[in-house]
Design a protein around this motif. Structure first.
Motif, PDB file in Angstrom:
ATOM      1  N   GLY A  66       0.815  -1.196   0.000  1.00 32.42           N
ATOM      2  CA  GLY A  66       0.000   0.000   0.000  1.00 32.42           C
ATOM      3  C   GLY A  66       0.852   1.249   0.000  1.00 32.42           C
ATOM      4  O   GLY A  66       2.057   1.211  -0.262  1.00 32.42           O
ATOM      5  N   ALA A  67       0.205   2.386   0.313  1.00 35.24           N
ATOM      6  CA  ALA A  67       0.898   3.669   0.299  1.00 35.24           C
ATOM      7  C   ALA A  67       0.188   4.646   1.210  1.00 35.24           C
ATOM      8  O   ALA A  67      -1.006   4.518   1.491  1.00 35.24           O
ATOM      9  CB  ALA A  67       0.948   4.217  -1.119  1.00 35.24           C
ATOM     10  N   VAL A  68       0.942   5.634   1.664  1.00 34.31           N
ATOM     11  CA  VAL A  68       0.367   6.755   2.409  1.00 34.31           C
ATOM     12  C   VAL A  68       0.132   7.880   1.403  1.00 34.31           C
ATOM     13  O   VAL A  68       1.032   8.236   0.634  1.00 34.31           O
ATOM     14  CB  VAL A  68       1.305   7.221   3.530  1.00 34.31           C
ATOM     15  N   VAL A  69      -1.087   8.439   1.419  1.00 29.30           N
ATOM     16  CA  VAL A  69      -1.429   9.478   0.454  1.00 29.30           C
ATOM     17  C   VAL A  69      -1.950  10.711   1.170  1.00 29.30           C
ATOM     18  O   VAL A  69      -2.470  10.635   2.283  1.00 29.30           O
ATOM     19  CB  VAL A  69      -2.479   8.984  -0.560  1.00 29.30           C
ATOM     20  N   VAL A  70      -1.802  11.856   0.511  1.00 30.36           N
ATOM     21  CA  VAL A  70      -2.263  13.135   1.040  1.00 30.36           C
ATOM     22  C   VAL A  70      -3.165  13.781   0.001  1.00 30.36           C
ATOM     23  O   VAL A  70      -2.813  13.864  -1.177  1.00 30.36           O
ATOM     24  CB  VAL A  70      -1.080  14.072   1.364  1.00 30.36           C
ATOM     25  N   ASP A  71      -4.330  14.250   0.459  1.00 31.88           N
ATOM     26  CA  ASP A  71      -5.293  14.914  -0.420  1.00 31.88           C
ATOM     27  C   ASP A  71      -4.944  16.390  -0.544  1.00 31.88           C
ATOM     28  O   ASP A  71      -5.001  17.139   0.427  1.00 31.88           O
ATOM     29  CB  ASP A  71      -6.700  14.744   0.158  1.00 31.88           C
ATOM     30  N   ALA A  72      -4.582  16.828  -1.750  1.00 29.50           N
ATOM     31  CA  ALA A  72      -4.202  18.221  -1.962  1.00 29.50           C
ATOM     32  C   ALA A  72      -5.400  19.167  -1.923  1.00 29.50           C
ATOM     33  O   ALA A  72      -5.228  20.381  -1.879  1.00 29.50           O
ATOM     34  CB  ALA A  72      -3.486  18.366  -3.304  1.00 29.50           C
ATOM     35  N   LEU A  73      -6.613  18.621  -1.940  1.00 27.85           N
ATOM     36  CA  LEU A  73      -7.821  19.451  -1.976  1.00 27.85           C
ATOM     37  C   LEU A  73      -8.391  19.735  -0.594  1.00 27.85           C
ATOM     38  O   LEU A  73      -9.361  20.478  -0.465  1.00 27.85           O
ATOM     39  CB  LEU A  73      -8.898  18.776  -2.836  1.00 27.85           C
ATOM     40  N   GLY A  74      -7.843  19.127   0.439  1.00 25.39           N
ATOM     41  CA  GLY A  74      -8.392  19.327   1.776  1.00 25.39           C
ATOM     42  C   GLY A  74      -7.314  19.347   2.831  1.00 25.39           C
ATOM     43  O   GLY A  74      -6.122  19.207   2.548  1.00 25.39           O
ATOM     44  N   ASP A  75      -7.741  19.497   4.086  1.00 26.85           N
ATOM     45  CA  ASP A  75      -6.805  19.577   5.209  1.00 26.85           C
ATOM     46  C   ASP A  75      -6.770  18.283   6.021  1.00 26.85           C
ATOM     47  O   ASP A  75      -6.238  18.247   7.133  1.00 26.85           O
ATOM     48  CB  ASP A  75      -7.207  20.727   6.137  1.00 26.85           C
ATOM     49  N   ALA A  76      -7.344  17.217   5.476  1.00 27.81           N
ATOM     50  CA  ALA A  76      -7.413  15.966   6.225  1.00 27.81           C
ATOM     51  C   ALA A  76      -6.022  15.378   6.421  1.00 27.81           C
ATOM     52  O   ALA A  76      -5.077  15.669   5.680  1.00 27.81           O
ATOM     53  CB  ALA A  76      -8.303  14.969   5.478  1.00 27.81           C
ATOM     54  N   ALA A  77      -5.914  14.539   7.429  1.00 27.93           N
ATOM     55  CA  ALA A  77      -4.645  13.869   7.718  1.00 27.93           C
ATOM     56  C   ALA A  77      -4.318  12.879   6.600  1.00 27.93           C
ATOM     57  O   ALA A  77      -5.200  12.444   5.856  1.00 27.93           O
ATOM     58  CB  ALA A  77      -4.758  13.135   9.049  1.00 27.93           C
TER      59      ALA A  77
END
Length: 537
Positions: free
Chosen positions: A200-211
């Motif tokens: 798997g992978a760790v991902v970051v949403d560029a559209l929000g402030d979620a962790a």
């Protein structure tokens, strides 16, 4: 994002270009549980910056003959077969295009005619139309801009032309329709491992402030084009690089530089490349260069590359052309696999029909400015010791076969259980299933649209064009830029149905205005941003 956080997937695809989106579709249609993440927008990189040709590769065929390279013959044959599939599955976005190769030397005539007849033969039943010789008078009538002095005639052959970015978006949206969780503007920051295996992978949403979200998958596929080495280093920090990248620069000129239904192949430039001059979206597209380049998220065209292209247009045209005629220009990066560069800790899977993964057109990299032009365009699949599956190389025309191959590899690497065989050879993309050749006339009659707008909507959205036209009827019928067919209604539609979030998503890859006319796109940006922020349709 909720699905990414809570579900476990069979396959996680990193990269939303042609290869990644095609891979997500190929896997989803086989009954696998699929997620795809793209850190920018679908087709934001190489996949929106092509020459817009669906082709086997005339240049690769020439190299195959010169070097007796069986692998290149196989690559061209496979691409010609895939050309036919792409034209069939996306009839709204792709169509056949006749191209003329002008002849100015007596010895060139049999050379190019024989070569293009061989091109026809390799296509077999998928050939679009027989190549033929055209006299100088007819050639000048077909392409009035051609330099008349010394013109002996031309060879006509056929390839396909398409809207690359919209094709990419259609692939992503079709994958979503088949159950894939497909997200743009979501970046991978690290890979997740369980007992030494990538899971798997760790991902970051560029559209929000979620962790950050941890996405779990049995197999992770790295389909990030020129950036595959960066993802491979997340798996193995010291892994040798496998890519060389080259830049392909294109320019856009006004429509007067090409007739609306015929393209031109400039067969020989000063450094041995070929150039294409093509009608596209009511304008003239010219390219491409092939120079070594550094990997960059936003490669910029160099002034000398633009002048190189213009210089060759001047050599073949009686019509004057200068930098003031250039409406837009861009650069795209080609991922080219260096022979023997895969790293000792990997398993290598052959890409293409009979082609060797590490073959080049004649062996080592050629010298001079066009050195990268002779590196193989075949695709390569590598499975790392920890199970990361990487696919790179190849070209737009063969995206479907690349996807099919890498899904087969992922199934084996992860011991996955698909529900059936590949379906993508006969699967229409969104907009293609109900496409009717006379759809533009129907739109014009039903909604009172201008002819150019009706034609644009018909070919951009296919059987979904009526949904865009319905928004026109609700007061969104103003044009975004004078002289261009794009409407305010499209901004709202692509926001709600094609995952467009930013003005650049709209203007560059859904409507293509930025690629056609930079000044017009800049002027339209504020209105596009207003529409993106408006209430849902």
């Amino acid at each position: 994002m909720g699905r990414l956080a809570t579900e476990r997937f069979d396959v996680l695809v990193i990269g939303g270009g042609a290869t990644g989106a095609g891979t997500a579709l190929a896997a989803a249609t086989r009954g696998l549980k699929v997620a795809l993440v793209e850190r920018f927008d679908f087709a934001q990189g190489t996949s929106s910056r092509s020459t817009k040709l669906v082709h086997g590769g005339v240049r690769y065929l020439e190299q195959a003959v010169k070097h007796a390279d069986r692998s290149q013959f196989s690559l061209v044959r496979e691409a010609l077969r895939e050309r036919g599939i792409l034209l069939k599955n996306a009839p709204h976005l792709a169509h056949p295009l006749p191209l003329l190769t002008p002849i100015y030397g007596a010895l060139e005539l049999p050379y190019y005619f024989t070569g293009l007849k061989l091109y026809d033969m390799l296509a077999g039943k998928a050939n679009l139309s027989p190549s033929r010789l055209i006299g100088k008078v007819h050639a000048a009538e077909r392409f009035p801009m051609l330099r008349r002095k010394g013109l002996r005639g031309a060879v006509e052959y056929h390839d396909g032309q398409f809207d690359d970015a919209r094709m990419n978006v259609a692939l992503a949206m079709t994958a979503a329709r088949h159950g894939a969780a497909v997200l743009n503007h979501v970046a991978v920051t690290e890979l997740v491992k369980e007992k030494g295996r990538v899971k798997g992978a760790v991902v970051v949403d560029a559209l929000g402030d979620a962790a950050p979200v941890e996405v779990r998958a049995e197999v992770v596929i790295n389909a990030t084009g020129p950036f595959v080495d960066a993802v491979r280093r997340l798996d193995e920090p010291g892994v040798p690089e496998m890519l060389t990248t080259s830049s392909g620069v294109h320019i856009v000129l006004p429509s007067r530089f090409s007739p609306p239904g015929t393209g031109l192949l400039i067969p020989k430039t000063e450094d041995g490349r070929v150039l294409f001059l093509l009608p596209w979206q009511g304008h003239t597209l010219v390219g491409t260069t092939d120079n070594p380049a550094e990997v960059s998220a936003e490669p910029l065209p160099e002034a000398e590359d633009i002048e190189y292209i213009l210089r060759h247009v001047r050599q073949y045209f009686d019509l004057p052309v200068s930098t003031s005629d250039v409406l837009s220009s861009w650069s795209g990066l080609r991922p080219l696999v260096e022979p023997g560069s895969h790293g000792a800790a990997s398993n290598h899977v052959q890409g293409g029909s009979e082609a060797s993964m590490t073959s080049t057109n004649g062996g080592a990299r050629a010298a001079g400015n066009g050195g990268t032009a002779r590196l193989s365009r075949d695709h390569t699949i590598v499975v790392s010791a920890s199970g990361l599956v990487t696919i790179t190389g190849g070209k737009w025309t063969t995206y479907r076969k690349m996807a099919e191959d890498v899904v087969d590899t992922a199934i084996e690497a992860g011991a996955l259980q698909p529900k059936g065989a590949s379906l993508t050879a006969s699967l229409p993309l969104i907009g293609g299933a109900g496409f009717s050749p006379d759809g533009a006339a129907q739109l014009q009659a039903r909604y009172g649209l201008a002819a150019d707008t009706a034609s644009h909507l018909h070919h951009a959205y296919g059987d979904r064009a009526g949904s865009v036209a319905e928004l026109v009827a609700r007061g969104l019928g103003e044009r975004l830029a004078a002289g261009h067919p794009y409407l305010e209604a499209e901004v709202v539609y692509v926001r709600d149905h094609e995952d467009a979030h930013f003005a650049d998503d709209v203007l560059s890859r859904r409507l293509r205005l930025s690629f056609l006319d930079t000044a017009a796109a800049h002027a339209a940006k504020e209105r596009v941003e207003e529409l993106l922020a408006s209430d849902p349709a």
